[in-house]
Design an enzyme around this catalytic site. Structure first.
Site, short mmCIF file in Angstrom:
data_model
loop_
_atom_site.label_atom_id
_atom_site.label_comp_id
_atom_site.label_asym_id
_atom_site.label_seq_id
_atom_site.Cartn_x
_atom_site.Cartn_y
_atom_site.Cartn_z
N PHE A 11 0.76 -1.32 0.11
CA PHE A 11 -0.04 -0.07 -0.08
C PHE A 11 0.96 1.21 0.02
CE2 PHE A 11 -2.18 2.83 3.47
CZ PHE A 11 -2.45 3.68 2.42
N ASP A 31 9.94 -7.33 -3.33
CA ASP A 31 8.61 -7.60 -2.57
C ASP A 31 8.27 -9.01 -2.98
OD1 ASP A 31 5.99 -7.68 -1.90
OD2 ASP A 31 6.02 -5.25 -1.89
N TYR A 62 21.72 -9.67 -2.09
CA TYR A 62 21.54 -8.48 -2.64
C TYR A 62 22.73 -8.25 -3.59
CZ TYR A 62 17.91 -7.10 0.79
OH TYR A 62 16.75 -6.89 1.44
N LEU A 74 10.08 -0.92 3.90
CA LEU A 74 8.82 -1.10 3.91
C LEU A 74 8.13 -2.39 4.19
CD1 LEU A 74 7.53 1.86 1.87
CD2 LEU A 74 8.07 2.06 4.16
N ASN A 100 19.97 -8.63 7.26
CA ASN A 100 20.35 -8.83 5.85
C ASN A 100 20.34 -7.37 5.01
OD1 ASN A 100 20.94 -10.46 3.64
ND2 ASN A 100 18.88 -11.06 3.04
N TYR A 147 4.23 -8.01 16.02
CA TYR A 147 4.30 -6.83 15.21
C TYR A 147 4.68 -5.76 16.26
CZ TYR A 147 3.00 -2.88 11.95
OH TYR A 147 2.96 -1.80 11.15
P1 NAD Z 1 1.65 -3.66 3.08
O1 NAD Z 1 1.23 -5.02 3.63
O2 NAD Z 1 0.43 -3.20 2.29
O3 NAD Z 1 3.00 -3.57 2.62
C1 NAD Z 1 3.92 -4.27 3.07
C2 NAD Z 1 4.81 -4.86 1.63
O4 NAD Z 1 5.81 -5.59 2.16
C3 NAD Z 1 3.91 -5.73 0.66
O5 NAD Z 1 4.09 -5.65 -0.47
C4 NAD Z 1 4.40 -7.24 1.21
O6 NAD Z 1 4.36 -7.99 0.39
C5 NAD Z 1 5.99 -6.89 1.43
N1 NAD Z 1 6.70 -7.76 2.26
C6 NAD Z 1 6.15 -8.26 3.70
N2 NAD Z 1 7.13 -9.05 3.71
C7 NAD Z 1 8.17 -9.24 2.94
C8 NAD Z 1 9.29 -9.93 2.92
N3 NAD Z 1 9.61 -10.63 3.82
N4 NAD Z 1 10.18 -9.80 1.58
C9 NAD Z 1 9.70 -9.04 0.81
N5 NAD Z 1 8.61 -8.48 0.85
C10 NAD Z 1 7.68 -8.53 1.92
O7 NAD Z 1 1.54 -2.55 4.21
P2 NAD Z 1 1.79 -0.98 4.37
O8 NAD Z 1 0.43 -0.44 4.92
O9 NAD Z 1 2.02 -0.66 3.02
O10 NAD Z 1 2.90 -0.82 5.35
C11 NAD Z 1 4.09 -0.49 4.81
C12 NAD Z 1 5.17 -0.51 6.15
O11 NAD Z 1 4.56 0.67 6.94
C13 NAD Z 1 5.19 -1.76 7.09
O12 NAD Z 1 6.44 -1.88 7.43
C14 NAD Z 1 4.20 -1.43 8.06
O13 NAD Z 1 4.77 -1.87 9.46
C15 NAD Z 1 4.45 0.20 8.25
N6 NAD Z 1 3.16 0.92 8.96
C16 NAD Z 1 2.22 1.00 8.19
C17 NAD Z 1 1.17 1.62 8.71
C18 NAD Z 1 -0.36 1.85 7.87
O14 NAD Z 1 -1.29 2.36 8.79
N7 NAD Z 1 -0.37 1.36 6.76
C19 NAD Z 1 1.24 2.03 10.04
C20 NAD Z 1 2.33 2.02 10.60
C21 NAD Z 1 3.35 1.39 10.01
#
Ligand code: NAD
Ligand code: UDP
Length: 312
Positions: A11, A31, A62, A74, A100, A147
């Site tokens: 997102f 991703d 990498y 992210l 990593n 988390y």
């Molecule tokens: P999301 O789930 O939409 O995006 C996370 C992305 O990371 C996804 O595309 C997922 O496929 C990828 N991913 C997860 N584990 C992975 C791995 N091991 N290897 C490769 N890719 C991986 O979530 P988001 O809402 O876009 O959140 C993004 C970041 O922001 C996260 O770290 C989340 O903790 C942080 N965050 C988000 C919010 C929110 O309100 N959306 C709030 C606080 C923190």
């Protein structure tokens, strides 16, 4: 510039990726699509400036990647509905995955590192609004702990790398964010309420709905993330990013019902253990050091998000 974004198909990551591509930068997205979606990159997927690598950052080598100007980490599932089903994945990506990535960051001599932490590090806060100096109130073993503690461990890891290797890393504590590209079944309150309202299903409010959240629209979040990555002199800074417009969950349910003109009823459901009772960012530091302030009101942001969900 060369930018690496782990979780760039999620997102928040997809909006950040689109921003840098539009600016003419080269972006590498790593991703594994565990909660993300290639469709989020629609419109730029064939861009020559984008390289998309489908892999798990816990295991990724990498080695062949170049030096980056900014690395954004992210990658992490983030919605409470997956805290149980993806518990090990969350713990591993925020620990092994981060080690990593940081080791690559050092070896490649990349320049700036931005880690996406969360307001969840404050747990169920006993001070409000929450400043960066607040240590939090987290249940270390409850259902949200994978988390909350995963991100707290990640913050400790980054701090140790800064002390030992003096890397230029910054931590952003992201508060609730919403907007287009959230998954319909993401499980978070704004996406649930909108999708329930536009399909005339009951709007599910957990508990009595008196708990509060402060929600930031995605364009404001991207603006802050860009500023955090581009501003010089922020080594070691921890910065809250969010919109301090604090509302009760029940208020947001009623507002979405009104904005969608929906006939849905509001249905009260049991609330999960350790669900924070209040949440509101103190963004004084972000205003000061990033010269950033959220611009999009909840009403405006919801309308854009409603239109998005109506059209997909
Ligand atoms: P999301 O789930 O939409 O995006 C996370 C992305 O990371 C996804 O595309 C997922 O496929 C990828 N991913 C997860 N584990 C992975 C791995 N091991 N290897 C490769 N890719 C991986 O979530 P988001 O809402 O876009 O959140 C993004 C970041 O922001 C996260 O770290 C989340 O903790 C942080 N965050 C988000 C919010 C929110 O309100 N959306 C709030 C606080 C923190
Ligand atoms: N919530 C709700 N109904 C839903 C989903 C969530 O009432 O269908 C509540 C949840 O209990 C919490 C708030 O809305 O108090 C925000 O939940 P969300 O999962 O969006 O994010 P959180 O801030 O808890 O990580």
């Amino acid at each position: 510039m060369k930018i690496l974004i782990t979780g760039g198909a999620g997102f928040i990551g997809s909006h950040l990726t689109k921003y840098f591509i539009a600016e003419g930068d080269e972006v590498v997205v790593v991703d594994n699509f565990i909660t993300g979606d290639k469709n989020n990159l629609k419109g730029i997927i064939n861009s020559k400036s984008l390289k998309l690598i489908e892999t798990d950052i816990v295991e990724f080598d990498y080695r062949d990647l170049p030096t980056f100007d900014i690395v954004y980490d992210l990658a992490s599932p983030a919605s409470p509905v997956v805290f149980e089903t993806l518990s090990f994945e969350i713990l591993k990506v925020n620990s092994i995955g981060l080690f990593n990535l940081l080791d690559f960051f050092i070896k490649s001599k990349s320049k700036k590192f931005v880690f996406s932490s969360t307001s969840e590090v404050y747990g169920n806060p006993s001070v409000s609004p929450q400043p960066e100096s607040y240590f939090g109130n987290v249940n270390t073993t409850g259902p949200r702990s994978v988390y909350d503690e995963g991100k707290r461990f990640a913050e400790a890891t980054i701090s140790a790398y800064i002390r030992k290797y003096n890397i230029d890393a910054r931590i952003v504590r992201i508060f609730n964010t919403y907007g287009p590209n959230m998954r319909r079944d993401d499980g978070r309150f704004i996406s649930n309420f909108i999708n329930q309202a536009i399909t005339n299903q009951p709007i599910t409010v957990y508990g009595d709905g008196q708990q509060t959240r402060s929600s930031c629209f995605i364009s404001d979040m991207v603006d802050a993330l860009v500023k955090t990555g581009e501003t010089e002199g922020l080594r070691g800074e921890i910065i809250n990013i969010g919109n301090p417009d604090e509302r009760k969950v029940i208020e947001v349910a009623k507002l979405i019902k009104k904005l969608t003109n929906s006939g849905s009823n509001i249905e009260f459901k049991p609330i999960c253990e350790d669900d924070p009772k209040i949440r509101c960012p103190d963004i004084g530091k972000a205003k000061r050091i990033l010269n950033w302030n959220p611009k999009v009101s909840l009403e405006e942001g919801l309308q854009i998000t409603i239109n998005y969900f109506k059209n997909i």
